[in-house]
Design a protein around this motif. Structure first.
Motif, PDB file in Angstrom:
ATOM      1  N   GLY A   1      49.884  21.029  51.009  1.00 13.42           N
ATOM      2  CA  GLY A   1      48.636  20.425  50.561  1.00 13.42           C
ATOM      3  C   GLY A   1      48.256  20.864  49.158  1.00 13.42           C
ATOM      4  N   LYS A   2      48.435  22.147  48.846  1.00 16.06           N
ATOM      5  CA  LYS A   2      48.098  22.645  47.515  1.00 16.06           C
ATOM      6  C   LYS A   2      49.023  22.063  46.456  1.00 16.06           C
ATOM      7  CE  LYS A   2      46.104  27.071  48.982  1.00 16.06           C
ATOM      8  NZ  LYS A   2      46.262  28.549  48.947  1.00 16.06           N
ATOM      9  N   ALA A   3      50.317  21.970  46.777  1.00 15.95           N
ATOM     10  CA  ALA A   3      51.267  21.423  45.809  1.00 15.95           C
ATOM     11  C   ALA A   3      51.005  19.940  45.568  1.00 15.95           C
ATOM     12  CB  ALA A   3      52.697  21.634  46.313  1.00 15.95           C
ATOM     13  N   LEU A   4      50.732  19.206  46.636  1.00 16.93           N
ATOM     14  CA  LEU A   4      50.462  17.777  46.491  1.00 16.93           C
ATOM     15  C   LEU A   4      49.237  17.543  45.610  1.00 16.93           C
ATOM     16  CD1 LEU A   4      51.079  14.841  47.304  1.00 16.93           C
ATOM     17  CD2 LEU A   4      49.657  15.189  49.335  1.00 16.93           C
ATOM     18  N   ALA A   5      48.160  18.277  45.874  1.00 12.79           N
ATOM     19  CA  ALA A   5      46.940  18.117  45.077  1.00 12.79           C
ATOM     20  C   ALA A   5      47.182  18.490  43.619  1.00 12.79           C
ATOM     21  CB  ALA A   5      45.822  18.966  45.668  1.00 12.79           C
ATOM     22  N   ALA A   6      47.928  19.568  43.392  1.00 11.78           N
ATOM     23  CA  ALA A   6      48.184  20.009  42.014  1.00 11.78           C
ATOM     24  C   ALA A   6      49.049  19.000  41.258  1.00 11.78           C
ATOM     25  CB  ALA A   6      48.865  21.375  42.030  1.00 11.78           C
ATOM     26  N   LEU A   7      50.045  18.434  41.919  1.00 11.40           N
ATOM     27  CA  LEU A   7      50.907  17.446  41.262  1.00 11.40           C
ATOM     28  C   LEU A   7      50.141  16.168  40.942  1.00 11.40           C
ATOM     29  CD1 LEU A   7      54.159  17.984  43.356  1.00 11.40           C
ATOM     30  CD2 LEU A   7      53.904  18.412  40.897  1.00 11.40           C
ATOM     31  N   GLU A   8      49.277  15.751  41.849  1.00  8.80           N
ATOM     32  CA  GLU A   8      48.460  14.563  41.579  1.00  8.80           C
ATOM     33  C   GLU A   8      47.526  14.811  40.403  1.00  8.80           C
ATOM     34  OE1 GLU A   8      48.391  12.582  46.071  1.00  8.80           O
ATOM     35  OE2 GLU A   8      46.739  13.900  45.427  1.00  8.80           O
ATOM     36  N   GLN A   9      47.021  16.038  40.299  1.00 12.50           N
ATOM     37  CA  GLN A   9      46.169  16.392  39.166  1.00 12.50           C
ATOM     38  C   GLN A   9      46.995  16.431  37.879  1.00 12.50           C
ATOM     39  OE1 GLN A   9      43.774  19.899  39.785  1.00 12.50           O
ATOM     40  NE2 GLN A   9      43.510  20.263  37.601  1.00 12.50           N
ATOM     41  N   ALA A  10      48.236  16.907  37.970  1.00 12.81           N
ATOM     42  CA  ALA A  10      49.092  17.024  36.783  1.00 12.81           C
ATOM     43  C   ALA A  10      49.379  15.670  36.148  1.00 12.81           C
ATOM     44  CB  ALA A  10      50.403  17.716  37.150  1.00 12.81           C
ATOM     45  N   ILE A  11      49.638  14.643  36.965  1.00  8.50           N
ATOM     46  CA  ILE A  11      49.952  13.338  36.367  1.00  8.50           C
ATOM     47  C   ILE A  11      48.703  12.642  35.843  1.00  8.50           C
ATOM     48  CG2 ILE A  11      52.057  13.042  37.724  1.00  8.50           C
ATOM     49  CD1 ILE A  11      50.482  11.127  39.538  1.00  8.50           C
ATOM     50  N   GLU A  12      47.530  13.110  36.276  1.00 12.68           N
ATOM     51  CA  GLU A  12      46.300  12.627  35.648  1.00 12.68           C
ATOM     52  C   GLU A  12      46.123  13.282  34.280  1.00 12.68           C
ATOM     53  OE1 GLU A  12      42.837  13.005  38.050  1.00 12.68           O
ATOM     54  OE2 GLU A  12      43.691  11.927  39.762  1.00 12.68           O
ATOM     55  N   ILE A  13      46.440  14.573  34.191  1.00 12.02           N
ATOM     56  CA  ILE A  13      46.350  15.292  32.923  1.00 12.02           C
ATOM     57  C   ILE A  13      47.377  14.756  31.935  1.00 12.02           C
ATOM     58  CG2 ILE A  13      46.645  17.557  31.815  1.00 12.02           C
ATOM     59  CD1 ILE A  13      45.691  18.814  34.447  1.00 12.02           C
ATOM     60  N   ASP A  14      48.605  14.561  32.404  1.00 10.77           N
ATOM     61  CA  ASP A  14      49.707  14.113  31.550  1.00 10.77           C
ATOM     62  C   ASP A  14      50.517  13.046  32.281  1.00 10.77           C
ATOM     63  OD1 ASP A  14      51.781  13.737  29.825  1.00 10.77           O
ATOM     64  OD2 ASP A  14      52.413  15.836  29.735  1.00 10.77           O
ATOM     65  N   PRO A  15      50.145  11.758  32.122  1.00 13.65           N
ATOM     66  CA  PRO A  15      50.828  10.677  32.846  1.00 13.65           C
ATOM     67  C   PRO A  15      52.297  10.510  32.478  1.00 13.65           C
ATOM     68  CG  PRO A  15      48.714   9.943  31.957  1.00 13.65           C
ATOM     69  CD  PRO A  15      49.011  11.264  31.326  1.00 13.65           C
TER      70      PRO A  15
ATOM     71  N   TYR B   1      54.451  13.041  32.271  1.00 14.12           N
ATOM     72  CA  TYR B   1      55.147  14.260  32.694  1.00 14.12           C
ATOM     73  C   TYR B   1      56.165  13.901  33.768  1.00 14.12           C
ATOM     74  CZ  TYR B   1      55.456  19.356  33.353  1.00 14.12           C
ATOM     75  OH  TYR B   1      55.884  20.660  33.397  1.00 14.12           O
ATOM     76  N   GLY B   2      57.382  13.645  33.336  1.00 19.62           N
ATOM     77  CA  GLY B   2      58.420  13.173  34.245  1.00 19.62           C
ATOM     78  C   GLY B   2      58.712  14.110  35.393  1.00 19.62           C
ATOM     79  N   LEU B   3      58.753  15.411  35.121  1.00 22.66           N
ATOM     80  CA  LEU B   3      59.069  16.367  36.186  1.00 22.66           C
ATOM     81  C   LEU B   3      58.005  16.350  37.274  1.00 22.66           C
ATOM     82  CD1 LEU B   3      60.869  18.569  37.321  1.00 22.66           C
ATOM     83  CD2 LEU B   3      59.675  20.226  35.873  1.00 22.66           C
ATOM     84  N   ALA B   4      56.731  16.217  36.890  1.00 20.51           N
ATOM     85  CA  ALA B   4      55.667  16.165  37.900  1.00 20.51           C
ATOM     86  C   ALA B   4      55.824  14.932  38.779  1.00 20.51           C
ATOM     87  CB  ALA B   4      54.298  16.175  37.221  1.00 20.51           C
TER      88      ALA B   4
END
Length: 533
Positions: free
Chosen positions: A305-319, A321-324
């Motif tokens: 759950g923590k990883a999923l939420a963080a990754l979803e936040q990451a692609i909002e910060i940097d759309p 970001y291929g690795l995310a």
């Protein structure tokens, strides 16, 4: 502090040339052309024409039919160029008089004059003991010390320094300082904190060589520049001849870098522990990658759950970001196979996200691996094999990717090559994930070597995953150890109450050999799951 006045065009062109000629500007030739083009066009009064289409045609040779919605080349390259500029201004360009940036959302550069402190003045704020270290992995390989007393042996120390730097550079998420930038410290006694500030890196790799008539001894240390603590060290003692010189350098470099830079390496583990202390509001895009690594280590619903939420936040910060994006694909594929939570169409989402990750970061090995994983779960063997080979080709010495490729191949029934790759990956990094032992368990089980299978099951060590009691119960069942089998079955049903009806489906999501699935089911029945379908 940046002054309000804009620098003159002559100063901007001098700064442009200064950046393009500097080794710390870590951009490809095409990205340098991109940078040169947008600065020239802006200075020549054509900033309004700097669109994705214009750059694609002029710099990347795309046809006039180019569609930026279909081909993301300009957006992807712009993101990489921005990161290269950020790195340059953190290192070689930190005292440059002109700053050139390309703000997100467009391709028109901005120019600012920076007031340079007078000679002898402090160029940066004093370091605070409790200041937070950077999250992103960055490293400099310091010139190895030649302690042989023979200057003629410098060639071996210098060659190994270059080999180590080159191996680190294969890991796309690492920022690696070029060897030319560390040469000025050769032979000097240096303070890790000073070097870390000077080069803008979190970690240093230092070392030395000693030699007698027959053998060479190489000592390697990993230093955290924030705390100055040594967090890892290793010594290699080998016979040295002219014939084995290159092979020896490669062996030491592969073993050292694999332990340090791998997904399950020392640096990822250390940064992941630090990231766990941050609140969600403080997370940056790279912190999501660290949360993913934490999840991969734990494989629990909470970590998922923590990883999923963080990754979803990451692609909002940097759309871009291929690795995310790729890791989002990976985590949705895992959810399909392991059932951490209810998500509609997890495999379809996994495929979409993983494909986007590869489109944005085609040379990123983990992105290719994520797409390989999705095709594995889709049962698309031809596409799985195609992307597995592409993934391996990007870095044939990355322990996790080698290991997981072998793991998947073995579970697809390609036992010889699969186990060879898996063994190589495990040897290169002894900190490999313990779920790697599922494949050796299945190999021993199919051979009827149930004691060996049980030994592998006991190394799996993920008590919150149904696979842990499945492996033990099947092995105990085959060995006729009913009391221990009953205990394992009880643990399994506590994790998966409806396993009797879904067991075959769950096992088959990883084991792609029908006869072997039947064999595991038979072992579970012998363990006490008589009503297993």
């Amino acid at each position: 502090m940046a002054a309000e006045n804009k620098p003159k065009p002559e100063a901007i062109r001098v700064q442009l040339e200064r950046i393009l000629q500097n080794a710390d500007f870590r951009a490809s030739d095409k990205q340098r052309n991109f940078f040169n083009f947008v600065v020239d066009e802006t200075l020549d009064g054509r900033a309004s024409q700097l669109k994705g289409y214009t750059i694609a045609v002029a710099v990347y040779g795309r046809a006039e039919t180019f569609d930026p919605q279909v081909d993301p080349i300009v957006r992807v390259e712009a993101g990489r160029l921005r990161r290269a500029l950020e790195h340059y201004y953190l290192t070689a360009g930190k005292n440059d008089p002109v700053h050139i940036k390309i703000p997100k959302g467009g391709y028109v550069p901005t120019f600012h004059t920076v007031q340079i402190p007078p000679s002898g003045a402090q160029t940066q704020p004093p370091e605070r003991e409790n200041s937070a270290p950077a999250a992103e992995p960055s490293i400099a390989v310091m010139p190895l010390l030649n302690l042989t007393g023979d200057e003629d042996q410098d060639y071996f120390a210098d060659g190994l320094t270059e080999e180590l730097t080159a191996e680190f550079a294969r890991y796309q998420e690492f920022r690696v300082i070029a060897a030319q930038s560390t040469l000025r410290f050769k032979g000097r006694k240096v303070d890790p904190k000073e070097i870390g500030r000077n080069l803008g890196v979190r970690f240093l790799l230092t070392g030395s060589i000693q030699k007698d008539s027959k053998t060479v001894k190489v000592a390697i240390r990993l230093i955290d520049t924030f705390s100055t603590a040594q967090i890892w060290g290793e010594s290699y003692k080998r016979d040295l001849t002219a014939a084995n010189l290159i092979a020896l350098q490669e062996e030491i470099a592969h073993g050292t870098v694999g332990v340090i830079a791998d997904q399950y390496g020392l640096i990822s583990r250390k940064l992941s522990r630090e990231s766990r202390k941050k609140s969600p509001a403080d997370l940056r895009a790279y912190d999501a990658i660290l949360r993913f690594y934490q999840y991969e280590t734990e494989l629990t619903p909470e970590a998922f759950g923590k990883a999923l939420a963080a990754l979803e936040q990451a692609i909002e910060i940097d759309p871009e970001y291929g690795l995310a994006w790729a890791m989002l694909g990976h985590i949705h594929a895992d959810n399909f196979a392991l059932g951490f939570c209810e998500i509609e169409a997890p495999l379809e989402k996994a495929l979409t996200f993983a494909r986007k990750g590869v489109a944005l970061a085609p040379d990123n090995q983990f992105a290719q691996d994520a797409l390989t994983l999705v095709y594995f779960h889709l049962g698309a063997k031809e596409m799985f094999l195609q992307h597995l080979e592409q993934s391996l080709a990007l870095n044939p010495n990355a322990p996790y990717i080698i290991g997981v490729a072998g793991w998947h191949l073995a579970l697809y029934g390609e036992w010889d090559r699969g186990l060879t790759l898996l063994t190589k990956g495990m040897k290169l990094n002894p900190y490999h994930p313990s779920w790697f032992h599922l494949a050796p368990f299945m190999d021993a089980y199919r051979r009827g070597e149930y004691e060996n299978a049980l030994a592998e099951a006991l190394k799996f060590n993920y008590p919150e995953l149904f696979w842990d009691p499945v492996m033990r119960a099947a092995a105990f069942g085959r060995l006729g150890r009913q009391s221990q089998a009953k205990t394992a079955v009880g643990q399994l049903l506590k994790l998966e109450p409806d396993f009797a009806t879904r067991g075959r489906l769950l096992i088959g999501r990883y084991v792609k050999v029908d006869d072997l699935v039947d064999g595991v089911i038979d072992g579970l029945r012998k363990a006490g799951l008589a009503d297993l379908k």
